[in-house]
Design a protein around this motif. Structure first.
Motif, PDB file in Angstrom:
ATOM      1  N   LEU A  19      29.381 -17.044  64.277  1.00 50.65           N
ATOM      2  CA  LEU A  19      30.724 -16.467  64.161  1.00 50.65           C
ATOM      3  C   LEU A  19      31.060 -16.088  62.724  1.00 50.65           C
ATOM      4  O   LEU A  19      32.132 -15.549  62.462  1.00 50.65           O
ATOM      5  CB  LEU A  19      31.776 -17.451  64.694  1.00 50.65           C
ATOM      6  CG  LEU A  19      31.804 -17.621  66.203  1.00 50.65           C
ATOM      7  CD1 LEU A  19      32.729 -18.756  66.596  1.00 50.65           C
ATOM      8  CD2 LEU A  19      32.225 -16.336  66.878  1.00 50.65           C
ATOM      9  N   ASP A  20      30.169 -16.364  61.775  1.00 52.24           N
ATOM     10  CA  ASP A  20      30.354 -16.025  60.366  1.00 52.24           C
ATOM     11  C   ASP A  20      31.687 -16.546  59.825  1.00 52.24           C
ATOM     12  O   ASP A  20      32.574 -15.772  59.469  1.00 52.24           O
ATOM     13  CB  ASP A  20      30.251 -14.505  60.160  1.00 52.24           C
ATOM     14  CG  ASP A  20      30.266 -14.117  58.701  1.00 52.24           C
ATOM     15  OD1 ASP A  20      29.822 -14.908  57.866  1.00 52.24           O
ATOM     16  OD2 ASP A  20      30.740 -12.994  58.394  1.00 52.24           O
ATOM     17  N   VAL A  42      37.042 -16.051  61.511  1.00 58.90           N
ATOM     18  CA  VAL A  42      35.738 -15.839  62.130  1.00 58.90           C
ATOM     19  C   VAL A  42      35.688 -14.433  62.715  1.00 58.90           C
ATOM     20  O   VAL A  42      36.720 -13.839  63.044  1.00 58.90           O
ATOM     21  CB  VAL A  42      35.434 -16.886  63.229  1.00 58.90           C
ATOM     22  CG1 VAL A  42      35.408 -18.285  62.653  1.00 58.90           C
ATOM     23  CG2 VAL A  42      36.415 -16.800  64.359  1.00 58.90           C
ATOM     24  N   HIS A  43      34.478 -13.886  62.832  1.00 59.34           N
ATOM     25  CA  HIS A  43      34.283 -12.559  63.410  1.00 59.34           C
ATOM     26  C   HIS A  43      33.692 -12.719  64.807  1.00 59.34           C
ATOM     27  O   HIS A  43      32.598 -13.257  64.965  1.00 59.34           O
ATOM     28  CB  HIS A  43      33.361 -11.711  62.548  1.00 59.34           C
ATOM     29  CG  HIS A  43      33.156 -10.342  63.101  1.00 59.34           C
ATOM     30  ND1 HIS A  43      34.121  -9.366  63.043  1.00 59.34           N
ATOM     31  CD2 HIS A  43      32.108  -9.794  63.767  1.00 59.34           C
ATOM     32  CE1 HIS A  43      33.673  -8.271  63.619  1.00 59.34           C
ATOM     33  NE2 HIS A  43      32.457  -8.510  64.065  1.00 59.34           N
ATOM     34  N   VAL A  44      34.434 -12.255  65.807  1.00 59.17           N
ATOM     35  CA  VAL A  44      33.975 -12.312  67.192  1.00 59.17           C
ATOM     36  C   VAL A  44      33.297 -10.981  67.508  1.00 59.17           C
ATOM     37  O   VAL A  44      33.937  -9.929  67.435  1.00 59.17           O
ATOM     38  CB  VAL A  44      35.157 -12.558  68.162  1.00 59.17           C
ATOM     39  CG1 VAL A  44      34.671 -12.583  69.598  1.00 59.17           C
ATOM     40  CG2 VAL A  44      35.871 -13.841  67.805  1.00 59.17           C
ATOM     41  N   PRO A  45      32.007 -10.996  67.833  1.00 60.29           N
ATOM     42  CA  PRO A  45      31.315  -9.743  68.115  1.00 60.29           C
ATOM     43  C   PRO A  45      31.775  -9.131  69.437  1.00 60.29           C
ATOM     44  O   PRO A  45      32.278  -9.819  70.323  1.00 60.29           O
ATOM     45  CB  PRO A  45      29.842 -10.158  68.185  1.00 60.29           C
ATOM     46  CG  PRO A  45      29.866 -11.593  68.530  1.00 60.29           C
ATOM     47  CD  PRO A  45      31.124 -12.154  67.941  1.00 60.29           C
ATOM     48  N   ALA A  46      31.579  -7.833  69.550  1.00 61.44           N
ATOM     49  CA  ALA A  46      31.999  -7.103  70.749  1.00 61.44           C
ATOM     50  C   ALA A  46      30.887  -7.088  71.785  1.00 61.44           C
ATOM     51  O   ALA A  46      29.721  -6.897  71.453  1.00 61.44           O
ATOM     52  CB  ALA A  46      32.390  -5.679  70.389  1.00 61.44           C
ATOM     53  N   VAL A  47      31.254  -7.310  73.031  1.00 63.55           N
ATOM     54  CA  VAL A  47      30.320  -7.180  74.146  1.00 63.55           C
ATOM     55  C   VAL A  47      30.323  -5.739  74.641  1.00 63.55           C
ATOM     56  O   VAL A  47      29.292  -5.192  74.991  1.00 63.55           O
ATOM     57  CB  VAL A  47      30.713  -8.152  75.288  1.00 63.55           C
ATOM     58  CG1 VAL A  47      29.854  -7.938  76.513  1.00 63.55           C
ATOM     59  CG2 VAL A  47      30.617  -9.578  74.814  1.00 63.55           C
ATOM     60  N   ILE A  48      31.484  -5.123  74.650  1.00 60.14           N
ATOM     61  CA  ILE A  48      31.630  -3.735  75.073  1.00 60.14           C
ATOM     62  C   ILE A  48      31.264  -2.849  73.889  1.00 60.14           C
ATOM     63  O   ILE A  48      31.863  -2.970  72.811  1.00 60.14           O
ATOM     64  CB  ILE A  48      33.060  -3.458  75.559  1.00 60.14           C
ATOM     65  CG1 ILE A  48      33.393  -4.403  76.730  1.00 60.14           C
ATOM     66  CG2 ILE A  48      33.223  -2.003  75.978  1.00 60.14           C
ATOM     67  CD1 ILE A  48      34.832  -4.367  77.160  1.00 60.14           C
ATOM     68  N   ASP A 107      38.314  -9.937  64.144  1.00 61.46           N
ATOM     69  CA  ASP A 107      38.447 -11.076  63.252  1.00 61.46           C
ATOM     70  C   ASP A 107      39.654 -11.883  63.712  1.00 61.46           C
ATOM     71  O   ASP A 107      40.741 -11.336  63.878  1.00 61.46           O
ATOM     72  CB  ASP A 107      38.663 -10.634  61.803  1.00 61.46           C
ATOM     73  CG  ASP A 107      37.393 -10.095  61.179  1.00 61.46           C
ATOM     74  OD1 ASP A 107      36.304 -10.414  61.681  1.00 61.46           O
ATOM     75  OD2 ASP A 107      37.491  -9.361  60.186  1.00 61.46           O
ATOM     76  N   VAL A 108      39.439 -13.176  63.938  1.00 57.86           N
ATOM     77  CA  VAL A 108      40.536 -14.068  64.285  1.00 57.86           C
ATOM     78  C   VAL A 108      40.597 -15.170  63.243  1.00 57.86           C
ATOM     79  O   VAL A 108      39.582 -15.574  62.687  1.00 57.86           O
ATOM     80  CB  VAL A 108      40.383 -14.666  65.709  1.00 57.86           C
ATOM     81  CG1 VAL A 108      40.497 -13.599  66.764  1.00 57.86           C
ATOM     82  CG2 VAL A 108      39.081 -15.411  65.862  1.00 57.86           C
TER      83      VAL A 108
END
Length: 104
Positions: A61-62, A80-86, A93-94
């Motif tokens: 999540l970096d 943290v950076h949440v990667p995209a599935v779509i 970033d949350v």
């Protein structure tokens, strides 16, 4: 069979959106845990809050912790950076923050 083939892309999109929402929720939870750990460690005398914040979060999540120590309290924010599935989206970033009293 033709109706199912026409409806399949919509089902896949709904499934991927559900997975994406789950990943965002997981990222929010991990950011909160990292912020609490960073604030707790930094509020104690000589604690390394940034290292504790990074250690409390999954590495993929970096995590990026930011610790601000005041006179009475310590506040930590972990992003943290949440990667995209779509594939059309670039990810999100949350961040969450926590405040702990200093241990004097």
């Amino acid at each position: 069979m033709l109706e199912f083939a026409g409806f399949l892309p919509i089902l896949l999109l709904i499934g991927m959106a559900t997975i994406q929402l789950g990943l965002v929720g997981y990222g929010i939870s991990q950011a909160g845990s990292g912020a609490r750990a960073a604030a707790r460690a930094a509020s104690q005398h000589g604690g390394d809050g940034a290292a504790a914040g990074r250690a409390a979060v999954s590495g993929w999540l970096d995590p990026r912790p930011d610790v601000e120590q005041g006179a009475d309290t310590t506040t930590a924010t972990v992003t943290v950076h949440v990667p995209a599935v779509i594939p059309l989206f670039g990810g999100w970033d949350v961040s969450r923050h926590a405040t702990m009293p200093n241990d004097d």
